[in-house]
Design an enzyme around this catalytic site. Structure first.
Site, PDB file in Angstrom:
ATOM      1  N   PRO A   1       0.791  -1.224   0.000  1.00 30.79           N
ATOM      2  CA  PRO A   1       0.000   0.000   0.000  1.00 30.79           C
ATOM      3  C   PRO A   1       0.828   1.280   0.000  1.00 30.79           C
ATOM      4  CG  PRO A   1      -0.097  -1.086   2.146  1.00 30.79           C
ATOM      5  CD  PRO A   1       0.541  -2.051   1.189  1.00 30.79           C
ATOM      6  N   ASN A   2       0.307   2.244  -0.722  1.00 32.15           N
ATOM      7  CA  ASN A   2       0.853   3.611  -0.806  1.00 32.15           C
ATOM      8  C   ASN A   2       2.135   3.728  -1.617  1.00 32.15           C
ATOM      9  OD1 ASN A   2      -1.202   4.838   0.878  1.00 32.15           O
ATOM     10  ND2 ASN A   2      -0.292   3.691   2.546  1.00 32.15           N
TER      11      ASN A   2
ATOM     12  N   ARG B   1       4.131  11.143  -1.818  1.00 29.87           N
ATOM     13  CA  ARG B   1       4.134  10.900  -0.369  1.00 29.87           C
ATOM     14  C   ARG B   1       5.527  11.152   0.229  1.00 29.87           C
ATOM     15  NH1 ARG B   1       4.827   4.444   0.862  1.00 29.87           N
ATOM     16  NH2 ARG B   1       4.276   5.196   2.926  1.00 29.87           N
TER      17      ARG B   1
ATOM     18  N   TYR C   1      11.011   9.121   0.869  1.00 31.74           N
ATOM     19  CA  TYR C   1      10.970   8.177  -0.260  1.00 31.74           C
ATOM     20  C   TYR C   1      11.493   8.750  -1.575  1.00 31.74           C
ATOM     21  CZ  TYR C   1       8.080   5.645   3.061  1.00 31.74           C
ATOM     22  OH  TYR C   1       7.630   5.004   4.188  1.00 31.74           O
TER      23      TYR C   1
ATOM     24  N   ASN D   1       7.998  -5.810  -1.277  1.00 26.27           N
ATOM     25  CA  ASN D   1       7.993  -4.663  -0.370  1.00 26.27           C
ATOM     26  C   ASN D   1       6.546  -4.537   0.102  1.00 26.27           C
ATOM     27  OD1 ASN D   1       7.975  -2.292   1.011  1.00 26.27           O
ATOM     28  ND2 ASN D   1       9.016  -1.085  -0.572  1.00 26.27           N
TER      29      ASN D   1
ATOM     30  N   ALA E   1       3.417  -0.855   4.537  1.00 31.58           N
ATOM     31  CA  ALA E   1       2.934  -0.847   5.931  1.00 31.58           C
ATOM     32  C   ALA E   1       2.537  -2.245   6.413  1.00 31.58           C
ATOM     33  CB  ALA E   1       1.765   0.112   6.071  1.00 31.58           C
TER      34      ALA E   1
ATOM     35  N   GLU F   1      13.018  -9.552   0.772  1.00 24.83           N
ATOM     36  CA  GLU F   1      12.340  -8.353   1.279  1.00 24.83           C
ATOM     37  C   GLU F   1      13.102  -7.082   0.871  1.00 24.83           C
ATOM     38  OE1 GLU F   1      12.566  -8.128   5.567  1.00 24.83           O
ATOM     39  OE2 GLU F   1      10.923  -6.670   5.683  1.00 24.83           O
TER      40      GLU F   1
ATOM     41  N   HIS G   1      12.920  -2.684   1.263  1.00 27.56           N
ATOM     42  CA  HIS G   1      12.318  -1.427   1.719  1.00 27.56           C
ATOM     43  C   HIS G   1      13.143  -0.277   1.168  1.00 27.56           C
ATOM     44  CE1 HIS G   1       9.486  -3.372   4.298  1.00 27.56           C
ATOM     45  NE2 HIS G   1      10.458  -4.139   4.738  1.00 27.56           N
TER      46      HIS G   1
ATOM     47  N   ARG H   1      13.893   4.105  11.766  1.00 26.20           N
ATOM     48  CA  ARG H   1      12.661   4.887  11.885  1.00 26.20           C
ATOM     49  C   ARG H   1      11.903   4.485  13.169  1.00 26.20           C
ATOM     50  NH1 ARG H   1       9.667   4.831   6.239  1.00 26.20           N
ATOM     51  NH2 ARG H   1       8.440   6.426   7.335  1.00 26.20           N
TER      52      ARG H   1
END
Ligand code: DQA
Length: 142
Positions: A9-10, A17, A22, A74, A77, A98, A100, A107
């Site tokens: 998502p996103n 965003r 990012y 990825n 969230a 994975e 990111h 973070r």
């Protein structure tokens, strides 16, 4: 080699965003980057993005029987919440990596837990777009 890249998502909002986290490049730029890397590696790639957890589970399950040989994921969230995505990755028993864009470990504390990551054999975190390239290279080298 046939790879599936799954984006959660996103990620479709890249370039809009939280650009300080990012970056300025948009989702189409990410897809172009992934396709370019696939071409260099000589592998086939399908890119899937969804904002819906169940749709991501369905796509991972479909990978079991559609000839996919490796998954780059990825989960965005859902990384930090989704046991369902973890279970789907375990169910299909395909090598998974994975990725990111940001360094989730630097973070907020809630981003330090990765459920999906528990089913992944390699992790490229905080490398921006390049993490996808490294993940694909890892899977193609297997
Ligand atoms: C992300 C990190 C996640 O914590 C966040 O929810 C995202 C993007 C990344 O690529 O850095 O949406 O997965």
């Amino acid at each position: 080699m046939k790879l599936l890249v799954v984006n959660g998502p996103n990620l479709n909002m890249l370039g809009i965003r939280e650009r300080h986290i990012y970056g300025d490049r948009d989702y189409d730029a990410l897809c172009r980057y992934i396709r370019g890397e696939a071409a260099k590696l000589g592998c086939e790639v399908e890119i899937f993005q969804s904002n819906h957890e169940g749709a991501i589970v369905d796509r991972i399950q479909a990978a079991y029987s559609d000839g996919t040989q490796g998954i780059v994921i990825n989960p965005a969230a859902y990384t930090h919440t989704s046991v369902a995505i973890l279970d789907a990755l375990k169910a299909v028993q395909l090598p998974a990596v994975e990725v990111h864009l940001s360094d989730v470990n630097q973070r907020e504390a809630f981003r330090h837990v990765s459920y999906a990551g528990m089913a992944c054999e390699a992790h490229f975190i905080g490398l921006g777009f390049e993490g996808y390239g490294k993940a694909m290279e890892y899977l193609c080298g297997k």
